[in-house]
Design a protein around this motif. Structure first.
Motif, PDB file in Angstrom:
ATOM      1  N   PHE A  38       0.829  -1.178  -0.121  1.00 13.22           N
ATOM      2  CA  PHE A  38       0.004  -0.089   0.034  1.00 13.22           C
ATOM      3  C   PHE A  38       0.766   1.386   0.235  1.00 13.22           C
ATOM      4  O   PHE A  38       0.404   2.522  -0.250  1.00 13.22           O
ATOM      5  CB  PHE A  38      -0.905   0.180   1.077  1.00 13.22           C
ATOM      6  CG  PHE A  38      -1.988  -1.200   1.444  1.00 13.22           C
ATOM      7  CD1 PHE A  38      -2.994  -1.305   0.615  1.00 13.22           C
ATOM      8  CD2 PHE A  38      -1.356  -2.500   2.070  1.00 13.22           C
ATOM      9  CE1 PHE A  38      -3.847  -2.520   0.757  1.00 13.22           C
ATOM     10  CE2 PHE A  38      -2.186  -3.456   2.150  1.00 13.22           C
ATOM     11  CZ  PHE A  38      -3.349  -3.451   1.464  1.00 13.22           C
ATOM     12  N   TYR A  39       2.157   1.110   0.310  1.00 12.11           N
ATOM     13  CA  TYR A  39       3.159   2.223   0.279  1.00 12.11           C
ATOM     14  C   TYR A  39       4.325   2.024  -0.436  1.00 12.11           C
ATOM     15  O   TYR A  39       5.100   0.850  -0.134  1.00 12.11           O
ATOM     16  CB  TYR A  39       3.351   2.781   1.725  1.00 12.11           C
ATOM     17  CG  TYR A  39       1.976   3.097   2.550  1.00 12.11           C
ATOM     18  CD1 TYR A  39       1.590   4.332   2.499  1.00 12.11           C
ATOM     19  CD2 TYR A  39       1.588   2.107   3.515  1.00 12.11           C
ATOM     20  CE1 TYR A  39       0.298   4.704   3.187  1.00 12.11           C
ATOM     21  CE2 TYR A  39       0.263   2.607   4.162  1.00 12.11           C
ATOM     22  CZ  TYR A  39      -0.249   3.737   4.136  1.00 12.11           C
ATOM     23  OH  TYR A  39      -1.406   4.415   4.791  1.00 12.11           O
ATOM     24  N   SER A  40       4.770   2.884  -1.346  1.00 20.43           N
ATOM     25  CA  SER A  40       5.984   2.927  -2.341  1.00 20.43           C
ATOM     26  C   SER A  40       7.200   3.153  -1.305  1.00 20.43           C
ATOM     27  O   SER A  40       7.304   4.399  -0.698  1.00 20.43           O
ATOM     28  CB  SER A  40       5.893   3.598  -3.208  1.00 20.43           C
ATOM     29  OG  SER A  40       7.023   3.487  -4.169  1.00 20.43           O
ATOM     30  N   ARG A  41       8.033   2.342  -0.917  1.00 22.28           N
ATOM     31  CA  ARG A  41       9.272   2.588  -0.255  1.00 22.28           C
ATOM     32  C   ARG A  41       8.902   3.079   1.094  1.00 22.28           C
ATOM     33  O   ARG A  41       9.300   4.364   1.449  1.00 22.28           O
ATOM     34  CB  ARG A  41      10.388   3.200  -0.789  1.00 22.28           C
ATOM     35  CG  ARG A  41      11.667   3.299  -0.112  1.00 22.28           C
ATOM     36  CD  ARG A  41      12.936   3.586  -1.046  1.00 22.28           C
ATOM     37  NE  ARG A  41      14.071   3.477  -0.092  1.00 22.28           N
ATOM     38  CZ  ARG A  41      14.883   2.334   0.148  1.00 22.28           C
ATOM     39  NH1 ARG A  41      14.354   1.346  -0.003  1.00 22.28           N
ATOM     40  NH2 ARG A  41      15.894   2.479   0.808  1.00 22.28           N
ATOM     41  N   PRO A  42       8.034   2.756   1.960  1.00 19.23           N
ATOM     42  CA  PRO A  42       7.616   3.445   3.202  1.00 19.23           C
ATOM     43  C   PRO A  42       8.690   3.543   4.265  1.00 19.23           C
ATOM     44  O   PRO A  42       9.794   2.808   4.200  1.00 19.23           O
ATOM     45  CB  PRO A  42       6.536   2.165   3.842  1.00 19.23           C
ATOM     46  CG  PRO A  42       7.086   0.966   3.277  1.00 19.23           C
ATOM     47  CD  PRO A  42       7.635   1.170   1.821  1.00 19.23           C
ATOM     48  N   SER A  43       8.430   4.635   4.917  1.00 21.67           N
ATOM     49  CA  SER A  43       9.467   5.094   5.932  1.00 21.67           C
ATOM     50  C   SER A  43       9.264   4.228   7.309  1.00 21.67           C
ATOM     51  O   SER A  43       8.310   4.035   7.687  1.00 21.67           O
ATOM     52  CB  SER A  43       9.388   6.601   6.330  1.00 21.67           C
ATOM     53  OG  SER A  43       9.512   7.316   4.948  1.00 21.67           O
ATOM     54  N   ALA A  44      10.392   4.069   8.092  1.00 22.22           N
ATOM     55  CA  ALA A  44      10.253   3.584   9.256  1.00 22.22           C
ATOM     56  C   ALA A  44      11.375   4.117  10.347  1.00 22.22           C
ATOM     57  O   ALA A  44      12.636   4.699   9.803  1.00 22.22           O
ATOM     58  CB  ALA A  44      10.626   1.943   9.333  1.00 22.22           C
ATOM     59  N   VAL A  45      10.939   4.422  11.391  1.00 18.87           N
ATOM     60  CA  VAL A  45      11.803   5.101  12.557  1.00 18.87           C
ATOM     61  C   VAL A  45      12.189   4.011  13.642  1.00 18.87           C
ATOM     62  O   VAL A  45      11.144   3.553  14.179  1.00 18.87           O
ATOM     63  CB  VAL A  45      11.553   6.363  12.951  1.00 18.87           C
ATOM     64  CG1 VAL A  45      10.222   6.363  13.488  1.00 18.87           C
ATOM     65  CG2 VAL A  45      12.655   6.941  13.919  1.00 18.87           C
ATOM     66  N   ASP A  46      13.438   3.540  14.013  1.00 21.23           N
ATOM     67  CA  ASP A  46      13.658   2.911  15.136  1.00 21.23           C
ATOM     68  C   ASP A  46      14.359   3.762  16.081  1.00 21.23           C
ATOM     69  O   ASP A  46      15.453   4.273  16.318  1.00 21.23           O
ATOM     70  CB  ASP A  46      14.644   1.690  14.596  1.00 21.23           C
ATOM     71  CG  ASP A  46      15.050   0.641  15.846  1.00 21.23           C
ATOM     72  OD1 ASP A  46      14.231   0.535  16.797  1.00 21.23           O
ATOM     73  OD2 ASP A  46      16.062  -0.308  15.700  1.00 21.23           O
ATOM     74  N   LEU A  47      13.770   3.630  17.226  1.00 20.95           N
ATOM     75  CA  LEU A  47      13.992   4.360  18.359  1.00 20.95           C
ATOM     76  C   LEU A  47      14.922   3.596  19.170  1.00 20.95           C
ATOM     77  O   LEU A  47      14.448   2.816  19.803  1.00 20.95           O
ATOM     78  CB  LEU A  47      12.716   5.007  19.419  1.00 20.95           C
ATOM     79  CG  LEU A  47      11.637   5.885  18.411  1.00 20.95           C
ATOM     80  CD1 LEU A  47      10.374   5.971  19.323  1.00 20.95           C
ATOM     81  CD2 LEU A  47      12.148   7.018  17.801  1.00 20.95           C
TER      82      LEU A  47
END
Length: 494
Positions: A38-47
Motif C-alpha cells: 500500500f506504500y511505495s518504499r515506506p518510511s520507518a524509524v527505530d528509536l
C-alpha cells in the motif's frame, strides 16, 4: 564517551550477537511486510536503534529506515555499516516528524529506560506520526518472568522499572490504536513439551514481550490484510499462569503415576505375600515329607550297610569264582582255538570231498549220456524183470505186468466215457438192458480197488510216493480221472 563505551561493551556481552538478534527480530516482519502493498518504499524509524540489527532487516525488506540513539559508540557502529542514524532523544525525534509520515515506529528495549510520563508521550506521538494502518512495535523485558523481574532486569544499571504487559497494552488502547497483540518471546523451545519443574515456573516464562499495535484506517481492505497476524486466539509465548498451571498438572500427573505405581507395587506385594504364604505352606509340607524321607533313607542306609556287608562277602566269593572262571575261560579259549583249527581242517577235507563228488557226478553223467548206456537199456530192463520174477514168482509178476498194462487202458477208457456223458449214458442203459450193470460195477470196483470196499475220494488221497511210482502215462491218466470226478461230482462209472 567512557560511559558510552561501557554500555556498548555491556550490550556486546549480554545482548547477544548480531546474527542472534536479527533472527529474533524477524518475528515482526509478518506485521510490517504487508505495508509494502500500500506504500511505495515506506518510511520507518527505530528509536534506540543500538547496533542497527532492525535497520538492516528493514532495508533488506524494502523500507526506508532511520535510526535514533543517544549512544555515540552505537551510532558509530551503525554508521560504519551504512545505516542512516541520528543522535537525538527518542520523543524529540518523534515530535520533529510530520503527521502520517511513518509506516513503522519501533522501540526495542527502550521504554524500560524511560520514566512512565515519557513512555506515555512516546506512544501518543507514535500514533500521530504513523500512516493509516501503520505499525508500532515496543519490545521490553517481561516482568511475568520471575527471574527477569527479580534479577536479570536489574543487571542493566540504566533500567528504571519493568513495565507489565497489561499496562503497555492499555497504553496503546488509550491513545487510540485500532488493535494490538502481545507477543511473549525468547522462551525455551521445549518448555511446553517437557515435564515442568519449579525452575521452569521461575524461568520458563517468556523473558521478553512486545506490544504490536496498528493505527486505524478507512481502507478496510488494507486492514483485512493484517487480520490473521493480529488474531489474538493464537497466543505467542508462555505466561506465568500457564507455566504454573502446567506445573500443577505435571505434579498431579506425577502424583497419579506415583499413586498408580504404588498401587501396582502394593498389589504386587500382596500377591507376593500370598504367593510366599502358599510357598511357605508348601515348603513346610515338603519339609515334613523330607524329614520322613530322611528317616526312611536312614533306615534304608542301615539296610544298605547290611546288604553292603553281605555284598562284600559275596564279592569276595565272586572274586574267587571269577579267578576260577577266568582259568576255565582260558582253557575254553584254548579249546575253541583247537576246535577252530579242526573245523578249518574239516572244511578243507569237505572241500576236497565236494571236488571229488563233482568229478564223480561228471563221470556218472558222462556214462548216462553215452551211447552204450542207451543201447544196453533193453538188456538192463530184461535183467531187472528177471530179478523181480526170481524174487516174486512168475505167476505173480505176470499178473502184475498184465494189470499194469490193462488197468491204464481201462482207466483211460473210463475217463473217456466220463468226458462224454451221452456215450456214457447209452453204455450204462445198454448194460442195464441185459442186467449186467451190477456185475460190471462190482468188477470195476474189484479191478480198481481189489477186494475191499472203495473209500470216498477224500478219505484216502493218493500219496506223493504212490504218484512217483506211476509211469508218466499212468500219472496223466490219474490226473484226467481226478479232474473228471471233481467236475461231475459222482461215481456212476465205478
Amino acid at each position: 564517551m567512557a560511559d558510552d563505551a561501557f554500555y556498548y561493551a555491556f550490550e556486546e556481552r549480554h545482548r547477544g550477537s548480531r546474527t542472534l538478534i536479527k533472527s529474533r527480530l524477524s518475528i515482526y516482519l509478518p506485521f510490517v511486510n504487508p505495508l509494502m502493498e500500500f506504500y511505495s518504499r515506506p518510511s520507518a524509524v527505530d528509536l534506540g536503534c543500538g547496533r542497527g540489527e532492525w535497520l538492516e532487516l528493514m532495508a533488506e525488506n524494502g523500507f526506508n529506515a532511520k535510526g535514533i540513539d543517544i549512544n555515540d559508540r552505537m551510532l558509530e557502529v551503525s554508521r560504519s555499516l551504512g545505516f542512516s542514524v541520528e543522535k537525538m532523544d527518542a520523543v524529540e525525534a518523534l515530535e520533529a516528524l510530520n503527521d502520517n509520515s511513518q509506516a513503522v515506529v519501533t522501540a526495542f528495549h527502550l521504554v524500560e529506560h524511560l520514566p512512565f510520563e515519557t513512555v506515555d508521550k512516546l506512544v501518543k506521538e507514535a500514533q500521530r506520526v504513523l500512516v493509516p494502518g501503520g505499525i508500532l512495535i515496543i519490545e521490553t523485558p517481561n516482568p511475568e518472568n520471575l527471574i527477569v523481574s527479580s534479577t536479570n532486569f536489574y543487571l542493566d544499571p540504566t533500567h528504571l522499572r519493568p513495565i507489565p504487559p497489561q499496562l503497555l497494552s492499555f497504553l496503546v488502547e488509550y491513545h487510540g490504536f485500532f488493535r494490538h497483540k502481545i507477543l511473549r518471546l525468547q522462551q525455551p523451545i521445549d518448555v511446553l513439551t517437557t515435564k515442568t519443574t519449579l525452575w521452569n515456573v521461575f524461568s520458563g516464562v517468556s523473558p521478553d514481550y512486545a506490544v504490536v499495535a496498528q493505527k486505524g484506517s478507512s481502507d478496510a481492505g488494507m486492514l483485512s490484510k493484517f487480520d490473521s497476524i493480529f488474531d489474538i486466539s493464537k497466543p505467542v509465548g508462555t505466561k506465568i499462569d500457564q507455566m504454573a498451571l502446567k506445573y500443577d498438572e505435571d505434579r498431579t500427573a506425577e502424583k497419579s503415576q506415583l499413586l498408580k505405581a504404588l498401587t501396582e507395587k502394593l498389589d504386587q506385594a500382596s500377591n507376593a505375600i500370598a504367593l510366599l504364604s502358599s510357598r511357605l505352606a508348601e515348603t513346610e509340607s515338603r519339609l515334613q515329607r523330607a524329614e520322613d524321607d530322611v528317616k526312611a533313607a536312614r533306615e534304608r542306609a542301615e539296610a544298605s550297610e547290611r546288604r553292603a556287608e553281605e555284598a562284600s562277602n559275596a564279592i569276595a566269593l565272586l572274586s574267587s569264582r571269577l579267578a576260577e572262571t577266568e582259568s576255565r575261560l582260558q582253557r575254553a579259549e584254548d579249546d575253541v582255538k583247537a576246535a577252530r583249527e579242526r573245523a578249518e581242517a574239516s572244511e578243507r577235507r569237505a572241500e576236497m570231498e565236494r571236488e571229488r563228488v563233482g568229478r564223480l557226478e561228471l563221470e556218472l553223467n558222462a556214462v548216462y549220456n553215452s551211447r552204450s548206456w542207451r543201447v544196453t537199456r533193453p538188456l538192463r530192463l530184461v535183467f531187472h524183470q528177471a530179478r523181480l520174477i526170481k524174487g516174486q514168482g512168475f505167476a505173480a509178476r505176470t499178473k502184475t505186468i498184465v494189470k499194469s498194462v490193462a488197468k491204464p487202458i481201462l482207466v483211460r477208457s473210463i475217463t473217456f466215457f466220463d468226458s462224454h456223458p451221452a456215450l456214457r449214458s447209452r453204455c450204462i442203459n445198454f448194460i442195464r438192458k441185459f442186467g449186467l450193470y451190477d456185475n460190471t460195477r462190482a468188477f470195476y470196483r474189484r479191478f480198481m480197488y481189489g477186494r475191499q470196499e472203495p473209500q470216498p475220494a477224500a478219505a484216502r488221497p493218493v500219496t506223493d510216493i504212490e504218484l512217483q511210482q506211476l509211469s508218466p502215462r499212468a500219472h496223466r491218466i490219474y490226473l484226467q480221472l481226478k479232474e473228471a470226478m471233481e467236475r461231475h461230482g459222482r461215481d456212476d462209472c465205478r
